[in-house]
Design a protein around this motif. Sequence first.
Motif, PDB file in Angstrom:
ATOM      1  N   VAL A   1     -23.584  29.385  23.115  1.00 37.88           N
ATOM      2  CA  VAL A   1     -23.390  30.560  23.544  1.00 37.88           C
ATOM      3  C   VAL A   1     -21.745  30.645  24.279  1.00 37.88           C
ATOM      4  O   VAL A   1     -21.134  31.590  24.336  1.00 37.88           O
ATOM      5  CB  VAL A   1     -24.496  30.928  24.290  1.00 37.88           C
ATOM      6  N   VAL A   2     -21.470  29.658  25.322  1.00 44.10           N
ATOM      7  CA  VAL A   2     -20.403  29.781  25.916  1.00 44.10           C
ATOM      8  C   VAL A   2     -19.215  29.620  24.994  1.00 44.10           C
ATOM      9  O   VAL A   2     -18.091  30.284  25.026  1.00 44.10           O
ATOM     10  CB  VAL A   2     -20.311  28.389  26.855  1.00 44.10           C
ATOM     11  N   ALA A   3     -19.375  28.836  23.804  1.00 41.19           N
ATOM     12  CA  ALA A   3     -18.268  28.709  22.929  1.00 41.19           C
ATOM     13  C   ALA A   3     -17.986  29.917  22.216  1.00 41.19           C
ATOM     14  O   ALA A   3     -16.865  30.557  22.135  1.00 41.19           O
ATOM     15  CB  ALA A   3     -18.478  27.595  21.864  1.00 41.19           C
ATOM     16  N   LEU A   4     -19.091  30.935  22.148  1.00 44.37           N
ATOM     17  CA  LEU A   4     -19.099  32.437  21.638  1.00 44.37           C
ATOM     18  C   LEU A   4     -18.291  33.001  22.469  1.00 44.37           C
ATOM     19  O   LEU A   4     -17.518  33.731  22.209  1.00 44.37           O
ATOM     20  CB  LEU A   4     -20.315  32.604  21.048  1.00 44.37           C
ATOM     21  N   VAL A   5     -18.794  33.084  23.595  1.00 43.52           N
ATOM     22  CA  VAL A   5     -17.946  33.971  24.712  1.00 43.52           C
ATOM     23  C   VAL A   5     -16.758  33.526  24.907  1.00 43.52           C
ATOM     24  O   VAL A   5     -15.812  34.351  24.900  1.00 43.52           O
ATOM     25  CB  VAL A   5     -18.784  33.522  26.108  1.00 43.52           C
ATOM     26  N   ASP A   6     -16.254  32.275  24.751  1.00 41.84           N
ATOM     27  CA  ASP A   6     -14.915  31.947  24.890  1.00 41.84           C
ATOM     28  C   ASP A   6     -14.116  32.598  23.661  1.00 41.84           C
ATOM     29  O   ASP A   6     -13.014  32.842  23.725  1.00 41.84           O
ATOM     30  CB  ASP A   6     -14.711  30.307  24.940  1.00 41.84           C
ATOM     31  N   GLU A   7     -14.747  32.221  22.434  1.00 49.33           N
ATOM     32  CA  GLU A   7     -13.882  32.767  21.221  1.00 49.33           C
ATOM     33  C   GLU A   7     -13.681  34.360  21.075  1.00 49.33           C
ATOM     34  O   GLU A   7     -12.567  35.033  20.778  1.00 49.33           O
ATOM     35  CB  GLU A   7     -14.479  32.036  20.076  1.00 49.33           C
ATOM     36  N   ILE A   8     -14.671  34.956  21.724  1.00 49.13           N
ATOM     37  CA  ILE A   8     -14.655  36.505  21.588  1.00 49.13           C
ATOM     38  C   ILE A   8     -13.589  36.923  22.603  1.00 49.13           C
ATOM     39  O   ILE A   8     -13.030  37.990  22.412  1.00 49.13           O
ATOM     40  CB  ILE A   8     -16.092  37.124  21.864  1.00 49.13           C
ATOM     41  N   ALA A   9     -13.585  36.274  23.964  1.00 43.80           N
ATOM     42  CA  ALA A   9     -12.659  36.728  24.605  1.00 43.80           C
ATOM     43  C   ALA A   9     -11.237  36.715  24.258  1.00 43.80           C
ATOM     44  O   ALA A   9     -10.574  37.680  24.538  1.00 43.80           O
ATOM     45  CB  ALA A   9     -12.982  35.830  25.990  1.00 43.80           C
ATOM     46  N   TRP A  10     -10.806  35.618  23.578  1.00 46.18           N
ATOM     47  CA  TRP A  10      -9.795  35.718  22.838  1.00 46.18           C
ATOM     48  C   TRP A  10      -9.368  36.706  21.837  1.00 46.18           C
ATOM     49  O   TRP A  10      -8.315  36.970  21.608  1.00 46.18           O
ATOM     50  CB  TRP A  10      -9.389  34.401  22.254  1.00 46.18           C
TER      51      TRP A  10
END
Length: 181
Positions: free
Chosen positions: A68-77
């Motif tokens: 989920v943190v990986a998803l948050v990071d990718e969406i933030a970009w």
Amino acid sequence: MAELLAEASILDVDVDEAVADEQHARLSAYLRVVSVIASSQSRDRDRDRAIVATILRDPDENGSKTAVVALVDEIAWKVTGPAEFRRWSAELLPEIDQLKTEGFREFIRRRIHDWLFYLSIKDGHVPTPAELAEVTDWMQRFLAEHSTSLAILALVAESANTRKPRNIAKNRAGSRKLRTQ
């Protein structure tokens, strides 16, 4: 898991092996799913909440938190600004609150807060030292390493929580001609 992989068109994962594996194969599969859905050209992020809910039902909470943190990071970009990211992340919070481990819930919430802070800077906001103190050491170091703004680098050099980001920001500000905000 099979549904997530199918939705992401990932067909080369042995679902039985991933389900049987306590960590590595499942986490790897989740990270691949996250990468595919985050890179989707669709601006419609409505399905992300269901995907996060599915991932967070995994008994390995540490692995699901990581995905989920990986998803948050990718969406933030990928978002256009802090308002879009705030709306998107608000949809996830009810799912995140289902995690049993408070530390994992808090970790994801802090990452969302960090990205909102970063996106507000990218949108032109120059934070105060008090605002900088409210983000994690990870975000302070991220700003020190990646910011191209002399104002942000000066803030981090003066006010970061630890010596490492302060030194990185000071060195970067002194060694490059950077744009000012």
